[in-house]
Design a protein around this motif. Structure first.
Motif, PDB file in Angstrom:
ATOM      1  N   SER A   1     -44.593  79.073-103.235  1.00 40.58           N
ATOM      2  CA  SER A   1     -44.426  78.946-101.784  1.00 40.58           C
ATOM      3  C   SER A   1     -43.846  80.207-101.147  1.00 40.58           C
ATOM      4  O   SER A   1     -43.846  80.351 -99.934  1.00 40.58           O
ATOM      5  N   LYS A   2     -43.332  81.142-101.965  1.00 42.04           N
ATOM      6  CA  LYS A   2     -42.685  82.347-101.431  1.00 42.04           C
ATOM      7  C   LYS A   2     -43.646  83.542-101.334  1.00 42.04           C
ATOM      8  O   LYS A   2     -43.272  84.593-100.816  1.00 42.04           O
TER       9      LYS A   2
ATOM     10  N   PHE B   1     -46.321  84.453 -99.605  1.00 42.10           N
ATOM     11  CA  PHE B   1     -46.663  85.068 -98.319  1.00 42.10           C
ATOM     12  C   PHE B   1     -45.439  85.641 -97.609  1.00 42.10           C
ATOM     13  O   PHE B   1     -45.529  86.666 -96.936  1.00 42.10           O
ATOM     14  N   GLU B   2     -44.284  85.000 -97.786  1.00 42.75           N
ATOM     15  CA  GLU B   2     -43.048  85.531 -97.185  1.00 42.75           C
ATOM     16  C   GLU B   2     -42.704  86.895 -97.785  1.00 42.75           C
ATOM     17  O   GLU B   2     -42.286  87.808 -97.076  1.00 42.75           O
ATOM     18  N   VAL B   3     -42.866  87.010 -99.106  1.00 41.24           N
ATOM     19  CA  VAL B   3     -42.559  88.289 -99.756  1.00 41.24           C
ATOM     20  C   VAL B   3     -43.557  89.349 -99.297  1.00 41.24           C
ATOM     21  O   VAL B   3     -43.179  90.490 -99.005  1.00 41.24           O
TER      22      VAL B   3
ATOM     23  N   LYS C   1     -44.983  89.543 -96.470  1.00 39.37           N
ATOM     24  CA  LYS C   1     -44.615  89.925 -95.105  1.00 39.37           C
ATOM     25  C   LYS C   1     -43.439  90.910 -95.119  1.00 39.37           C
ATOM     26  O   LYS C   1     -43.432  91.912 -94.410  1.00 39.37           O
ATOM     27  N   GLU C   2     -42.482  90.602 -95.964  1.00 43.41           N
ATOM     28  CA  GLU C   2     -41.292  91.457 -96.096  1.00 43.41           C
ATOM     29  C   GLU C   2     -41.670  92.873 -96.552  1.00 43.41           C
ATOM     30  O   GLU C   2     -41.092  93.858 -96.108  1.00 43.41           O
TER      31      GLU C   2
ATOM     32  N   LEU D   1     -35.434  88.280-100.472  1.00 42.05           N
ATOM     33  CA  LEU D   1     -35.366  86.985 -99.775  1.00 42.05           C
ATOM     34  C   LEU D   1     -34.544  85.952-100.555  1.00 42.05           C
ATOM     35  O   LEU D   1     -34.887  84.761-100.579  1.00 42.05           O
TER      36      LEU D   1
ATOM     37  N   THR E   1     -34.331  85.312-103.621  1.00 47.96           N
ATOM     38  CA  THR E   1     -35.044  84.583-104.677  1.00 47.96           C
ATOM     39  C   THR E   1     -34.490  84.917-106.060  1.00 47.96           C
ATOM     40  O   THR E   1     -34.943  84.377-107.057  1.00 47.96           O
TER      41      THR E   1
END
Lengths: 419, 114
Positions: free
Chosen positions: B71-72, B74-76, B78-79, B100, B102
């Motif tokens: 689940s992470k 796409f967030e990573v 983006k970062e 993030l 993690t």
């Protein structure tokens, strides 16, 4: 410029061949057309490389770097940004090369190792009908644009062919923000690794259309849409099954071919099956002193196997330079039967049969269980059972001279075990 | 009942896990371990690129130090869009610690000298 061995190509194959042929008594020169060593590995940024050679999972650039470090530490001479124009053979090999700094010049070598990798089959190679807009390209080219140059080739993508490059690119483009509408595969099964189907398609809900192919491409300047259709068992499109996707890029992952075409001026015997040279168990072509290895010889599933084969080719090239006068050769073709589609090497030199060697083969049918038999003179000399055989997966078997009887040709047969 | 395809080896067993977390369809022990982990905490390695200050090599390939939760991903990504790696950088250098929160780092997978 003079050298004992000239290695053409600085990717996984060339680096391994140069490292294993390099020796106090033997000079090696490697020629690479790009500005960096590492070849295609530099754009293969995903992981999964090196499980066999290093017992750990590396990305492509990491795998390349291990060999580049060793290569540089040994100070093996090499030319970057240098293209081979032609190879001729007189007594030795004459390799015409060109680069920006020195123009056209000739390298003289006693042995040559072709480690030139493979290239992608293009749209022309599979004859897709329709318009000719921009945006239709091989998946590996899109990979290079994205991973090396930083350009995403489209926002809405369709992929034809479910080979590993296509699958890897489906995930990669998705992570970079593109919408991958689907992957079409003409066969009723994927040619990619199952783990890639799961990690690259299922994880991102990308549909896989098996027994489908692209039958129309529309777009005036830039690609506007592709149409796919289901195919019957003869691969003919079935009317009424059309599905159209509005996309601006179509990536083709429809096969890799050994890249030895530019060496047509040197007439080595070629194989219809591999589209490359016919070789003996020493990776040596019909021209003495000319060796081929890695994906230039046959397309491998794993870079680890490219490395291992190229290390051997380098070793044999070194032996050739050190001891060019050899015993009388006694070449016999390797025969095939049953579901064996292709075998490498295609010939065995029984005149030089001191050491064990490996036969690599692919089958023509997907099997839950198969049995491989090695026959000589109608008699089985070896048998091996396989739990799972598929056309997309290369297998290999080690042949020990001690279980062979005389110089009868070897026959490789695969049969399906039906329960 | 949940179904999945095992990705541990090329055989690709079709697995199913019933409500009492018993795995069916696996031909070896590794499939069982995979199925339970895939249901409880599915993770994937993330490999991508970041921009660099190099004139010659505009992109640096990177990876997560360990697999991160699915689940992470796409967030990573983006970062990392806004991150620029300074050269020289060596393969194995940690570029971002604990991205993030993690507890996972972003690691360079290539050396760029200049």
């Amino acid at each position: 410029m003079k050298t004992d061995i000239c290695v053409i190509g600085g990717g996984a194959g060339g680096l391994a061949a140069a490292l294993s042929s390099n020796d106090d008594g033997v000079s090696v020169l490697l020629v690479e057309r790009e500005g960096h060593l590492g070849g295609i590995l530099n754009q293969c940024i995903h992981n999964g490389f090196g499980l066999e050679v290093f017992k750990e999972e590396l990305t492509g650039p990491e795998y390349a770097e291990r060999f580049i470090k060793e290569f540089e530490a040994k100070k093996i001479p090499h030319l970057l940004n240098t293209t081979v124009i032609d190879i001729r053979k007189t007594k030795d090999f004459l390799i015409d090369v060109s680069n920006e700094a020195n123009g056209l010049f000739t390298i003289e070598a006693k042995a040559v190792i072709l480690a030139t990798g493979c290239y992608e089959r293009t749209r022309g190679g599979i004859s897709i009908p329709g318009d000719r807009p921009r945006g239709v390209m091989p998946a590996g080219s899109a990979q290079r644009y994205l991973n090396i140059d930083g350009h995403l080739v489209g926002k809405n993508i369709f992929i034809l062919g479910s080979g590993d490059i296509g699958l890897i690119m489906a995930r990669r483009m998705t992570l970079e923000g593109a919408h991958v509408h689907g992957v079409a595969e003409i066969m009723p099964y994927s040619n990619g690794l199952t783990r890639n189907i799961v990690q690259c398609l299922h994880d991102f809900d990308i549909p896989l259309y098996l027994s489908h192919t692209v039958t129309d491409i529309k777009g005036k300047d830039i690609l506007e849409s592709v149409t796919i259709q289901e195919v019957d068992s003869e691969f003919h499109p079935i009317g009424g099954t059309e599905k159209t996707f509005e996309v601006d890029a179509l990536l083709l992952s429809v096969g890799l071919l050994p890249d030895v075409h530019m060496f047509e001026s040197i007439p080595f015997e070629k194989s219809q099956e591999t589209k490359s040279a016919v070789v003996n168990q020493f990776c040596e072509t019909s021209i003495e002193g000319l060796f081929v290895c890695g994906n230039a010889l046959h397309v491998h599933d794993l870079v680890d196997w490219v490395t291992k084969e190229s290390q051997k080719a380098g070793h044999f090239a070194k032996q050739f330079v050190k001891n060019p006068v050899r015993g009388k050769s006694n070449l016999k073709p390797v025969e095939t039967g049953g579901f064996v589609r292709v075998v490498v090497p295609q010939k065995i030199d029984f005149g030089q049969m001191e050491n064990p060697f490996e036969l690599s083969f692919r089958v023509s049918k997907k099997m839950e269980e198969g049995i491989l038999r090695i026959e000589q003179n109608g008699k089985t000399v070896r048998e091996k059972r396989y739990k799972h055989l598929a056309p997309a997966e290369m297998e290999s078997i080690r042949i020990d001279p001690s279980f062979l009887s005389g110089d009868h040709p070897i026959r490789l047969i695969v049969e399906e075990v039906v329960k | 009942m949940k179904t999945m395809i095992c990705i541990v080896c090329p055989v690709g067993c079709h697995l199913s896990v019933d409500d009492s977390m018993v795995v069916h369809g696996n031909r070896c022990k590794r499939g069982e371990v995979y199925a339970i982990k895939e249901l409880q905490y599915p993770t994937r390695m993330l490999t991508t690129t970041v921009r660099t200050t190099s004139r010659e090599i505009p992109l640096l390939s990177v990876k997560t130090s360990d697999p991160i939760h699915k689940s992470k991903l796409f967030e990573v990504m983006k970062e990392l869009k806004t991150f620029v790696a300074n050269v020289p950088v060596a393969c194995g250098d940690i570029l971002i610690h604990n991205i993030l929160d993690t507890e996972i780092d972003i690691v360079a997978t290539r050396t760029i000298e200049k």
